[in-house]
Design an enzyme around this catalytic site. Structure first.
Site, PDB file in Angstrom:
ATOM      1  N   CYS A 195       0.845  -1.193   0.000  1.00 48.07           N
ATOM      2  CA  CYS A 195       0.000   0.000   0.000  1.00 48.07           C
ATOM      3  C   CYS A 195       0.882   1.246   0.000  1.00 48.07           C
ATOM      4  CB  CYS A 195      -0.900  -0.012   1.235  1.00 48.07           C
ATOM      5  SG  CYS A 195      -1.787   1.536   1.512  1.00 48.07           S
ATOM      6  N   GLY A 196       0.630   2.167  -0.896  1.00 44.77           N
ATOM      7  CA  GLY A 196       1.425   3.384  -0.995  1.00 44.77           C
ATOM      8  C   GLY A 196       1.406   4.221   0.268  1.00 44.77           C
TER       9      GLY A 196
END
Length: 115
Positions: free
Chosen positions: A10-11
């Site tokens: 997840c960024g």
């Protein structure tokens, strides 16, 4: 010790981890997609933060759900859904011991660790 919950690809989780690393803040990372989550812990988060805050309605997991499931969501079904598909939980979730914080922004983390 602090605990950061999320999924590694997840960024936003990557940004939170990079920020904590850059500040030299020790934390344990819990990948709840691999390690899972127990119902008691999730229920405690729901009591503290609210199920609506925890449920990520912007992600692909939410968008892939049938319209009937999305329209009829309530606390009980949201908890079931989050236990079955932890990637639908908003992330990252930072457990500070005395309280939990959802999401990441540099300004919010600066404030959390100001003392």
């Amino acid at each position: 010790m602090l605990k950061l919950y999320g999924i590694p690809n997840c960024g936003t989780v990557k940004k939170a981890r990079a920020w904590l690393d850059a500040k030299g803040i020790e934390y344990a990372f819990h990948d709840y997609k691999k390690a899972g989550l127990d119902e008691q812990q999730l229920s405690a988060w729901v009591a503290e933060l609210g199920w609506e805050s925890l449920l990520n309605r912007r992600g692909t997991t939410w968008r892939k759900l049938p319209e009937g499931v999305r329209a009829g969501i309530d606390e009980a079904s949201a908890i079931r859904l989050m236990l079955e598909s932890p990637s639908i939980i908003r992330r990252p979730l930072l457990d500070l011991g005395t309280k939990r914080h959802l999401g990441f922004s540099e300004a919010e983390y600066e404030e959390l660790f100001a003392s």
